[in-house]
Structure formats: C-alpha cells, structure tokens
Design a protein around this motif. Structure first.
Motif, PDB file in Angstrom:
ATOM      1  N   PRO A  93       0.805  -1.392  -0.108  1.00  0.00           N
ATOM      2  CA  PRO A  93       0.067  -0.045  -0.030  1.00  0.00           C
ATOM      3  C   PRO A  93       1.053   1.275  -0.121  1.00  0.00           C
ATOM      4  N   ARG A  94       0.360   2.390  -0.681  1.00  0.00           N
ATOM      5  CA  ARG A  94       1.269   3.350  -0.769  1.00  0.00           C
ATOM      6  C   ARG A  94       1.649   3.982   0.707  1.00  0.00           C
ATOM      7  N   GLY A  95       0.974   3.823   1.795  1.00  0.00           N
ATOM      8  CA  GLY A  95       1.503   4.260   3.094  1.00  0.00           C
ATOM      9  C   GLY A  95       2.801   3.359   3.625  1.00  0.00           C
ATOM     10  N   GLU A  96       3.033   2.339   3.023  1.00  0.00           N
ATOM     11  CA  GLU A  96       4.110   1.389   3.605  1.00  0.00           C
ATOM     12  C   GLU A  96       5.219   1.426   2.581  1.00  0.00           C
ATOM     13  N   ILE A  97       5.321   2.187   1.481  1.00  0.00           N
ATOM     14  CA  ILE A  97       6.330   2.228   0.692  1.00  0.00           C
ATOM     15  C   ILE A  97       7.461   3.099   1.378  1.00  0.00           C
ATOM     16  N   ARG A  98       8.751   2.408   1.204  1.00  0.00           N
ATOM     17  CA  ARG A  98       9.721   2.987   2.077  1.00  0.00           C
ATOM     18  C   ARG A  98      10.995   3.490   1.066  1.00  0.00           C
ATOM     19  N   LEU A  99      11.656   4.497   1.385  1.00  0.00           N
ATOM     20  CA  LEU A  99      12.482   5.134   0.451  1.00  0.00           C
ATOM     21  C   LEU A  99      13.680   4.398   0.211  1.00  0.00           C
ATOM     22  N   GLU A 100      13.960   3.646   1.387  1.00  0.00           N
ATOM     23  CA  GLU A 100      15.327   2.711   1.349  1.00  0.00           C
ATOM     24  C   GLU A 100      14.954   1.690   0.156  1.00  0.00           C
ATOM     25  N   GLU A 101      13.664   1.039   0.327  1.00  0.00           N
ATOM     26  CA  GLU A 101      13.522   0.007  -0.638  1.00  0.00           C
ATOM     27  C   GLU A 101      13.449   0.485  -1.970  1.00  0.00           C
ATOM     28  N   VAL A 102      12.716   1.556  -2.288  1.00  0.00           N
ATOM     29  CA  VAL A 102      12.807   1.882  -3.347  1.00  0.00           C
ATOM     30  C   VAL A 102      14.233   2.266  -4.064  1.00  0.00           C
ATOM     31  N   LEU A 103      15.044   2.848  -3.267  1.00  0.00           N
ATOM     32  CA  LEU A 103      16.590   3.368  -3.682  1.00  0.00           C
ATOM     33  C   LEU A 103      17.210   1.917  -3.960  1.00  0.00           C
ATOM     34  N   HIS A 104      16.960   0.991  -2.950  1.00  0.00           N
ATOM     35  CA  HIS A 104      17.483  -0.407  -3.297  1.00  0.00           C
ATOM     36  C   HIS A 104      17.247  -1.138  -4.714  1.00  0.00           C
ATOM     37  N   ALA A 105      15.824  -1.111  -4.879  1.00  0.00           N
ATOM     38  CA  ALA A 105      15.430  -1.626  -6.077  1.00  0.00           C
ATOM     39  C   ALA A 105      15.957  -1.051  -7.251  1.00  0.00           C
ATOM     40  N   LEU A 106      16.245   0.268  -7.021  1.00  0.00           N
ATOM     41  CA  LEU A 106      16.923   1.043  -8.446  1.00  0.00           C
ATOM     42  C   LEU A 106      18.544   0.887  -8.441  1.00  0.00           C
ATOM     43  N   SER A 107      18.938   0.467  -7.292  1.00  0.00           N
ATOM     44  CA  SER A 107      20.261   0.090  -7.334  1.00  0.00           C
ATOM     45  C   SER A 107      20.862  -0.943  -8.422  1.00  0.00           C
ATOM     46  N   ASP A 108      20.218  -1.598  -8.876  1.00  0.00           N
ATOM     47  CA  ASP A 108      20.640  -2.704  -9.766  1.00  0.00           C
ATOM     48  C   ASP A 108      20.602  -2.017 -11.237  1.00  0.00           C
ATOM     49  N   PRO A 109      21.542  -2.099 -12.114  1.00  0.00           N
ATOM     50  CA  PRO A 109      21.319  -1.579 -13.308  1.00  0.00           C
ATOM     51  C   PRO A 109      20.347  -2.350 -14.282  1.00  0.00           C
ATOM     52  N   VAL A 110      20.034  -3.690 -14.197  1.00  0.00           N
ATOM     53  CA  VAL A 110      18.795  -4.124 -14.842  1.00  0.00           C
ATOM     54  C   VAL A 110      17.567  -3.371 -14.462  1.00  0.00           C
ATOM     55  N   ARG A 111      17.426  -3.353 -13.518  1.00  0.00           N
ATOM     56  CA  ARG A 111      16.105  -2.700 -12.784  1.00  0.00           C
ATOM     57  C   ARG A 111      16.048  -1.031 -13.031  1.00  0.00           C
ATOM     58  N   LEU A 112      17.352  -0.527 -13.031  1.00  0.00           N
ATOM     59  CA  LEU A 112      17.300   0.856 -13.344  1.00  0.00           C
ATOM     60  C   LEU A 112      16.626   1.083 -14.610  1.00  0.00           C
ATOM     61  N   HIS A 134      12.567 -12.066 -11.224  1.00  0.00           N
ATOM     62  CA  HIS A 134      13.214 -11.566  -9.940  1.00  0.00           C
ATOM     63  C   HIS A 134      13.154 -10.273 -10.012  1.00  0.00           C
ATOM     64  N   HIS A 135      13.815  -9.566 -11.074  1.00  0.00           N
ATOM     65  CA  HIS A 135      13.927  -8.076 -11.060  1.00  0.00           C
ATOM     66  C   HIS A 135      12.594  -7.277 -11.086  1.00  0.00           C
ATOM     67  N   PHE A 136      11.767  -7.731 -11.537  1.00  0.00           N
ATOM     68  CA  PHE A 136      10.083  -7.511 -11.578  1.00  0.00           C
ATOM     69  C   PHE A 136       9.651  -7.416 -10.209  1.00  0.00           C
ATOM     70  N   ARG A 137       9.847  -8.625  -9.722  1.00  0.00           N
ATOM     71  CA  ARG A 137       9.302  -8.778  -8.374  1.00  0.00           C
ATOM     72  C   ARG A 137      10.032  -7.643  -7.213  1.00  0.00           C
ATOM     73  N   VAL A 138      11.301  -7.467  -7.459  1.00  0.00           N
ATOM     74  CA  VAL A 138      11.762  -6.512  -6.456  1.00  0.00           C
ATOM     75  C   VAL A 138      11.388  -5.329  -6.971  1.00  0.00           C
ATOM     76  N   LEU A 139      11.143  -4.917  -7.997  1.00  0.00           N
ATOM     77  CA  LEU A 139      10.457  -3.422  -8.205  1.00  0.00           C
ATOM     78  C   LEU A 139       8.995  -3.274  -7.847  1.00  0.00           C
ATOM     79  N   ARG A 140       8.355  -4.468  -7.919  1.00  0.00           N
ATOM     80  CA  ARG A 140       6.922  -4.590  -7.589  1.00  0.00           C
ATOM     81  C   ARG A 140       6.695  -4.439  -6.056  1.00  0.00           C
ATOM     82  N   GLU A 141       7.638  -5.144  -5.544  1.00  0.00           N
ATOM     83  CA  GLU A 141       7.393  -5.410  -3.947  1.00  0.00           C
ATOM     84  C   GLU A 141       7.992  -4.064  -3.202  1.00  0.00           C
ATOM     85  N   SER A 142       8.846  -3.377  -3.726  1.00  0.00           N
ATOM     86  CA  SER A 142       9.350  -2.292  -3.447  1.00  0.00           C
ATOM     87  C   SER A 142       8.662  -0.967  -3.538  1.00  0.00           C
ATOM     88  N   GLY A 143       7.370  -1.247  -4.440  1.00  0.00           N
ATOM     89  CA  GLY A 143       6.428  -0.007  -4.755  1.00  0.00           C
ATOM     90  C   GLY A 143       6.915   0.722  -5.690  1.00  0.00           C
TER      91      GLY A 143
END
Length: 116
Positions: A15-34, A63-72
């Motif tokens: 849910p929107r209220g549970e999206i965390r900045l560190e998880e968003v940034l972690h998800a985008l730290s991988d070149p494929v996900r970026l 896996h990469h799509f799951r990380v992007l989805r689960e991070s919000g």
C-alpha cells in the motif's frame, strides 16, 4: 512491510503508506532494474514484461520485476495473458515529491554517458 493478499491472478503490492524510501532506492540500485525503471518512466503507459529485452535469464527477469513491485516502484497486473507493468508515479510523487523526476533525469543522463 504488509502487502495486500492477492488472488491467484493478482499480484501483491505494498500500500502507498508502506512504501519506504530505502526499498525504492535499493530496487533502483541494480543496473537491470534501473533500465526497466527508465523505460517505464519514458513510456506513455504500461509495458508488458515481454517488451523488455534484458540481458538476463527469464527467472532472473522475474526476480527483477518482483523486486520493483514489492518495493512499490511498479504496479503489475495481468491483462489477458500478458503481465503489464506501470510506474507507480502517483504514489511515489505523493510520498517523495520530486524524487522520480530527478531519478529519471539522472538515469537518462547516465545511460547516454555510458551508451546504454
């Protein structure tokens, strides 16, 4: 993080209220996900998983799509047999105003600099 309980064809998203900045940034730290993030940000709407030509195996792509989805970062939904992906721009802009625009611009500049 609590995610909604999906049916067999629905995928869990935070849910929107549970999206965390560190998880968003972690998800985008991988070149494929970026690169997925950059393409979705530049797209007018949703893109199917098969649209992306990623340099990894199908299971790693999943896996990469799951990380992007689960991070919000993205929202995924089935449309017929295709799994469609869209950036959660409204949610991310509401939580972190201006962040997406800066990240997209930085990702585009980096891709141009590196020839991606």
């Amino acid at each position: 993080m609590t995610t909604s309980v999906p049916s067999s064809r629905e995928l869990a998203h935070p849910p929107r209220g549970e999206i965390r900045l560190e998880e968003v940034l972690h998800a985008l730290s991988d070149p494929v996900r970026l690169s997925v993030f950059r393409e979705l940000a530049e797209a007018e709407g949703e893109l199917s998983c098969s649209h992306f030509d990623l340099p990894v195996t199908k299971s790693t792509t999943t896996h990469h799509f799951r990380v992007l989805r689960e991070s919000g970062v993205i929202r995924q939904a089935y449309r017929g047999t295709a799994k469609m992906n869209g950036l959660r721009r409204d949610d991310l802009d509401a939580l972190f105003p201006g962040l997406l625009d800066h990240l997209v611009a930085a990702a585009v500049r980096q891709a141009a600099r590196l020839g991606d």
